[in-house]
Design a protein around this motif. Sequence first.
Motif, PDB file in Angstrom:
ATOM      1  N   ASN A   1       6.820   1.927 -14.631  1.00 54.78           N
ATOM      2  CA  ASN A   1       5.432   1.990 -15.117  1.00 54.78           C
ATOM      3  C   ASN A   1       4.622   0.821 -14.581  1.00 54.78           C
ATOM      4  O   ASN A   1       3.462   0.974 -14.189  1.00 54.78           O
ATOM      5  N   LEU A   2       5.259  -0.354 -14.551  1.00 60.28           N
ATOM      6  CA  LEU A   2       4.562  -1.540 -14.054  1.00 60.28           C
ATOM      7  C   LEU A   2       4.295  -1.412 -12.550  1.00 60.28           C
ATOM      8  O   LEU A   2       3.204  -1.734 -12.067  1.00 60.28           O
ATOM      9  N   LEU A   3       5.269  -0.910 -11.816  1.00 61.41           N
ATOM     10  CA  LEU A   3       5.096  -0.723 -10.367  1.00 61.41           C
ATOM     11  C   LEU A   3       3.942   0.235 -10.093  1.00 61.41           C
ATOM     12  O   LEU A   3       3.110   0.021  -9.208  1.00 61.41           O
ATOM     13  N   THR A   4       3.885   1.295 -10.879  1.00 66.77           N
ATOM     14  CA  THR A   4       2.832   2.292 -10.701  1.00 66.77           C
ATOM     15  C   THR A   4       1.469   1.677 -11.005  1.00 66.77           C
ATOM     16  O   THR A   4       0.488   1.891 -10.288  1.00 66.77           O
ATOM     17  N   GLU A   5       1.428   0.886 -12.048  1.00 61.23           N
ATOM     18  CA  GLU A   5       0.161   0.271 -12.470  1.00 61.23           C
ATOM     19  C   GLU A   5      -0.377  -0.700 -11.418  1.00 61.23           C
ATOM     20  O   GLU A   5      -1.556  -0.670 -11.090  1.00 61.23           O
ATOM     21  N   VAL A   6       0.492  -1.559 -10.875  1.00 66.53           N
ATOM     22  CA  VAL A   6      -0.013  -2.498  -9.850  1.00 66.53           C
ATOM     23  C   VAL A   6      -0.301  -1.763  -8.543  1.00 66.53           C
ATOM     24  O   VAL A   6      -1.069  -2.235  -7.715  1.00 66.53           O
ATOM     25  N   GLY A   7       0.299  -0.591  -8.394  1.00 62.20           N
ATOM     26  CA  GLY A   7       0.037   0.215  -7.201  1.00 62.20           C
ATOM     27  C   GLY A   7      -1.378   0.751  -7.173  1.00 62.20           C
ATOM     28  O   GLY A   7      -1.914   1.097  -6.123  1.00 62.20           O
ATOM     29  N   ARG A   8      -2.016   0.788  -8.334  1.00 62.15           N
ATOM     30  CA  ARG A   8      -3.387   1.312  -8.393  1.00 62.15           C
ATOM     31  C   ARG A   8      -4.419   0.268  -8.002  1.00 62.15           C
ATOM     32  O   ARG A   8      -5.595   0.583  -7.832  1.00 62.15           O
ATOM     33  N   LEU A   9      -3.972  -0.978  -7.907  1.00 59.96           N
ATOM     34  CA  LEU A   9      -4.922  -2.054  -7.577  1.00 59.96           C
ATOM     35  C   LEU A   9      -4.969  -2.282  -6.084  1.00 59.96           C
ATOM     36  O   LEU A   9      -4.062  -1.894  -5.355  1.00 59.96           O
ATOM     37  N   HIS A  10      -6.013  -2.958  -5.649  1.00 69.12           N
ATOM     38  CA  HIS A  10      -6.073  -3.358  -4.244  1.00 69.12           C
ATOM     39  C   HIS A  10      -5.824  -4.853  -4.189  1.00 69.12           C
ATOM     40  O   HIS A  10      -6.738  -5.650  -4.017  1.00 69.12           O
ATOM     41  N   ARG A  11      -4.601  -5.221  -4.439  1.00 71.45           N
ATOM     42  CA  ARG A  11      -4.242  -6.632  -4.500  1.00 71.45           C
ATOM     43  C   ARG A  11      -2.791  -6.719  -4.038  1.00 71.45           C
ATOM     44  O   ARG A  11      -1.960  -5.928  -4.490  1.00 71.45           O
ATOM     45  N   PRO A  12      -2.475  -7.644  -3.116  1.00 67.64           N
ATOM     46  CA  PRO A  12      -1.086  -7.712  -2.667  1.00 67.64           C
ATOM     47  C   PRO A  12      -0.105  -7.946  -3.823  1.00 67.64           C
ATOM     48  O   PRO A  12      -0.436  -8.610  -4.809  1.00 67.64           O
ATOM     49  N   VAL A  13       1.079  -7.382  -3.664  1.00 67.12           N
ATOM     50  CA  VAL A  13       2.131  -7.490  -4.686  1.00 67.12           C
ATOM     51  C   VAL A  13       3.345  -8.175  -4.060  1.00 67.12           C
ATOM     52  O   VAL A  13       3.808  -7.755  -2.998  1.00 67.12           O
ATOM     53  N   LEU A  14       3.823  -9.234  -4.699  1.00 63.75           N
ATOM     54  CA  LEU A  14       5.063  -9.873  -4.248  1.00 63.75           C
ATOM     55  C   LEU A  14       6.170  -9.323  -5.143  1.00 63.75           C
ATOM     56  O   LEU A  14       6.195  -9.604  -6.348  1.00 63.75           O
ATOM     57  N   LEU A  15       7.008  -8.491  -4.561  1.00 71.37           N
ATOM     58  CA  LEU A  15       8.039  -7.792  -5.331  1.00 71.37           C
ATOM     59  C   LEU A  15       9.377  -8.478  -5.123  1.00 71.37           C
ATOM     60  O   LEU A  15       9.893  -8.547  -4.013  1.00 71.37           O
ATOM     61  N   LYS A  16       9.949  -8.987  -6.228  1.00 70.19           N
ATOM     62  CA  LYS A  16      11.244  -9.666  -6.108  1.00 70.19           C
ATOM     63  C   LYS A  16      12.381  -8.671  -6.278  1.00 70.19           C
ATOM     64  O   LYS A  16      12.286  -7.740  -7.085  1.00 70.19           O
TER      65      LYS A  16
END
Length: 350
Positions: A192-207
């Motif tokens: 759910n969190l991955l999906t939510e940040v996927g909707r933004l236009h902001r880089p994601v640092l995924l550990k």
Amino acid sequence: MIIVTRKGVTDAEIDHIREKVEALGLRTHLSRGEYRTVIGCVGDEEKLDRLPLLSIPGVEEVHPVMKPYKLAAREFAAADTRIPLGSGELGGEEVFVVAGPCSVEGMEMLERTARAVRDAGARALRGGAYKPRTSPYSFHGLAEEGLRILSEVRERTGLPVVTEVMDTRQVDAVAAHADVLQIGARNMQNYNLLTEVGRLHRPVLLKRGMSATLREFLLAAEYVMKQGNTDVILCERGIRTFETMTRNTLDVSAIPVLKRESHLPVVADPSHAGGRSDLVAPLAYAAIAAGADGLIVEVHPEPEEALSDGEQSVTFGEFQETMEGLATFARAAGRTLAGPALATAEPAAD
Ligand code: PEP
Ligand code: MN
């Protein structure tokens, strides 16, 4: 499925190819590189059998992508993904270093740390306002106040900030302040969190999750990308093994494997991998030698006073030394590294 277009393909031809594919209910992603342009198609590939793809003007080759991840797969992009951030770029020629404390503990310590790491060559500041801690009795971060401090320090120092979002309910608040949203190891499979940040236009640092395979890791990146946010930075931060002398084991081989499998930038976190400040430099060097595009390092003005991860945090002096040592490894790997500010501020010899 990916469609490779012929050299000199026109925009009208590209639009036409995409329209044909999209009319079958699939989604298309255009990726233009210096040498080739590819159109990635995601969805029910069987439907594509109905299209004589090779006869559409502009199409040169058609390849199925057999990997379970598509958007993250190397074949899907015409070139490596580059993410401009502040005065640098992730995934480019320069080794991009993010540094700062594990947790934002206050304005004064964060600003001092930001200036010290910036002057040593870091391009972005890290610091958690929301902290995932193994014990519920530990310090969990300054929350909104921590976010405000990060924003203020960005204003004062010009460094973009990387900070963790732990929960879907925090996404808007964190996005209001962060330049890069960090998803921690414990949340790598929080879909759910991955999906939510996927909707933004902001880089994601995924550990990488501490027990996650690289396939699971790339599929987690795919969750973010599927929503439209394709600026994902993969971070190898050490995995759980039987070893007890280090906090985790830096999986050095993950770096070239991820670089081979994906076009996304790959960074390493030598701090959480080793769990000890004396291991930060050697693990950082190993990661860059193995082809990492950057590092994320924990730095604290007084590690023994740190509210979290003091044992693995380096001092300002140790960070500067690590950066100096890193320059040789960066050069050997065919890359550049932003040097200490002092080096560029030296007066010219007359
Ligand atoms: C952190 O970056 O401070 C952190 C909690 O990292 P990880 O999610 O890799 O444990
Ligand atoms: Mn930490």
